[in-house]
Every structure is written in C-alpha cells, then in structure tokens.
Scaffold this active site. Structure first.
Site, short mmCIF file in Angstrom:
data_model
loop_
_atom_site.label_atom_id
_atom_site.label_comp_id
_atom_site.label_asym_id
_atom_site.label_seq_id
_atom_site.Cartn_x
_atom_site.Cartn_y
_atom_site.Cartn_z
N TYR A 1 6.43 20.74 15.88
CA TYR A 1 5.21 21.39 15.41
C TYR A 1 4.22 21.57 16.56
CZ TYR A 1 7.05 20.42 10.78
OH TYR A 1 7.85 20.38 9.65
N LEU B 1 9.04 10.62 12.68
CA LEU B 1 9.79 11.42 13.64
C LEU B 1 11.14 10.81 14.03
CD1 LEU B 1 10.01 13.86 15.51
CD2 LEU B 1 8.72 12.56 17.24
N TYR C 1 -5.60 8.50 2.40
CA TYR C 1 -4.86 7.32 2.83
C TYR C 1 -5.66 6.54 3.87
CZ TYR C 1 -1.80 4.58 5.81
OH TYR C 1 -1.27 3.56 6.58
N ALA D 1 0.84 -1.20 0.00
CA ALA D 1 0.00 0.00 0.00
C ALA D 1 0.87 1.24 0.00
CB ALA D 1 -0.92 0.02 1.23
#
Length: 331
Positions: A206, A188, A141, A75
């Site tokens: 963020y 990350l 997704y 996928a």
C-alpha cells in the site's frame, strides 16, 4: 531465586497473552487464564495453566486475594472493525477493564500489567516515539486503549495500585507452538507468509512513494518472546518496589529503528526460499510513513533489552509456526 507467585492472565488464550502465560509458567509461577475464546483459542492456553472460560467483565467471580497480580490482554484489537463498531470496543475494552479494576480492588490485588498500544499516539509528529509524545489516537480501538490508560492512572493515584502499561506496535514471530492466527488476518508478516505458502496469490504493497529509503512504510516489529520478557520484568519491578504502589509506569516497546514493507517481503523470500509476488496498491488513508517506538524508558526502568532484534529471526520463527499449521490443516 524468585519465589513462585500466582497470576491471572486475562486474554491468555490469545497470541501475546498465551506467550506471556507460557513464560510465567516456565519460571515456576502459577497461572490462571481467563478468556471468553471470542478471538482466542483453547489450544492457545499453555499446558500447566488453569483455564477459566469467561469474560473479563465477570472477573470478580474468580479473582481473590490469593493472586499476586493481573496481566490484562483481554481486548478487541482490529482497527477497521473499531471504526465500524465503536460500541463493541468501548463495551469490551473500557467496560471490561472497569470491571476488572473493581474486582482487583475488592480482592486486594494491587499489581497490574496492561497490554496497551502505541496506537494511542496516532500519527506522531516525530519518531522514534517517546512516552511524552502527544496522544491523538485515530481509531476507536486506539482511543479505547488510551481511555484505559487514563483509568489506570486514576486507580493508581486513588487506590494504591502499582501498574505498568506497555505500548507497542507490531508483535511477530512465534514461541513454543504459539503464533499469530488472527481471523481475519491483518498483520503483514503472516500475510506475506501466506503468499509463500501458496495460500494467497500476492501481497499488496500500500503505497511505494513514502519519504522512506525504499518508498514503503516503516514499522516496528518485536519478537513475541521479547515482548513477553518485558511483561515479566514489569511484574518483577513491582515486586521489588521499583514500581511502587500508586505509580502507573508507561513504557513504549520498540526495536529502535523499524523495518520497511519491502524489507519484510524480501526477508520472507530469503527465509522461506519461496517467491513472494507483490501488487501495487494505493496508500491507505491515515497510514504514517514511519512508526517506530523508543524503548529508552523500558530499558532504564525495567532493564528490558530485546534479545531477538533481527528481522530474519522473527520471520523464521513465524514461518516455522505457519508451516506447521499449514500441514496440520492438511493443505
């Protein structure tokens, strides 16, 4: 002793699929890897596996009744790309699985383990997330993976397939020379390790004003080897009849508590001994404060208990892999 079986692993040249294939081989099973190498790597196919270069849409060319089951990892998985190119995700993730299920039906292969995702839940109303939580994916997704889960449920009910969908968030660590090597990299831990290696100047954080203990987002991190064990346990449950023909078992996989962005960065500093500069960045739209999955169902139905829950162990294995690749590339 478990009798050796034969499995098709779609997407087995990728990070998770390759690690699962390696675990199957280690216990004596026979493995065929089917991968088009669009995101995977030929060297990611573990030694001992038969390799077929091809798309999952054409699985019927290779799948026959000699297989005991299929593990499906083929996928596309980049959230941002799925927003920009949703048609790519529907064609591959959904269309590819439709073709795979048809091939399995024709060949009489009646066991499937599907690599799903906790992104099917979207932004949860409560954490840890259980399998009864509402599904509201926030990207094509996640929507494509949820569509496949629905497809599998129908296949099980109508045609006697035994299936398990395993939903998880962040897989990390490395196993037997197999580790994360996405291009572009968006996860990350490998991004922070790039800073430790000097390949990136700083890590962007963020948002630091979330309602969490240190203000940064909290996420699940599961060691890839623990994840692989869950896939093997799902196959074993089908073989025993604990997941019988006609049932589609959905299991979340998680560590139960999660780790913040700051905890990940600090752990990388401790494990590597290198400084990791941070830069403050604005929150990303749609980033929930906490995403942690409950693994109670996996524990009860599969007997799955992660053996590597310590974040430092996860980071240490990922660091060893990152350093080896860095050296091989002559950097």
């Amino acid at each position: 002793m478990t009798t050796a079986k034969k499995y098709l692993v779609t997407g087995g040249a990728g990070y998770v699929g390759g690690t699962v294939a390696a675990h199957l081989l280690e216990r004596g099973d026979r493995v065929t890897v089917l991968d088009d190498l669009s995101t995977g790597f030929r060297e990611g196919v573990p030694a001992g596996a038969e390799f077929v270069e091809g798309r999952v849409q054409n699985a019927a060319r290779w799948l026959d009744g000699s297989y005991d089951g299929v593990l499906h990892f083929a996928a596309y998985s980049q959230v941002g790309e799925s927003v920009a190119k949703p048609e790519k995700y529907w064609e591959n993730n959904v269309g590819g699985t439709m073709a795979l299920l048809a091939a399995m039906r024709a060949a009489g292969v009646r066991r499937l383990v599907f690599s799903s995702t906790a992104a099917t839940y979207g932004e949860p109303a409560a954490v840890p997330i259980t399998e009864t939580a509402a599904t509201a994916p926030t990207s094509p997704y996640g929507a494509s993976k949820l569509a496949v889960d629905h497809m599998i449920t129908g296949e099980c009910a109508a045609h006697g397939l035994a299936a398990a969908s395993l939903r998880y968030f962040n897989v990390a660590g490395a196993y037997g020379g197999l580790g994360e090597r996405h291009d572009p990299e968006s996860h990350l831990i490998p991004l922070v390790l790039q800073v430790a290696l000097g390949r990136r100047e700083a890590i962007s954080v963020y948002g630091d004003d979330y309602p969490t203990p240190d203000g940064t987002c909290v996420r699940d991190y599961i060691h890839v080897a623990d994840l692989a064990e869950a896939h093997l346990l799902a196959l074993d449950a089908m073989t025993r009849g604990d997941v019988p023909a006609g049932e589609h078992l959905v299991c979340n996989l998680g560590n139960g508590n999660g780790f913040s962005v700051r905890e990940v960065v600090e752990t990388v500093r401790k494990v590597t001994g290198h400084p990791v500069p941070e830069t403050a960045a604005e929150r990303r739209p749609g980033d929930p404060a906490v995403l942690v999955a409950s693994a109670d169902t996996a524990r009860e139905r599969l007997g799955w208990v992660p053996s590597r829950p310590d974040l430092a162990d996860v980071v240490a294995d990922a660091w060893a892999f990152a350093r080896r690749r860095h050296q091989e590339e002559g950097a």
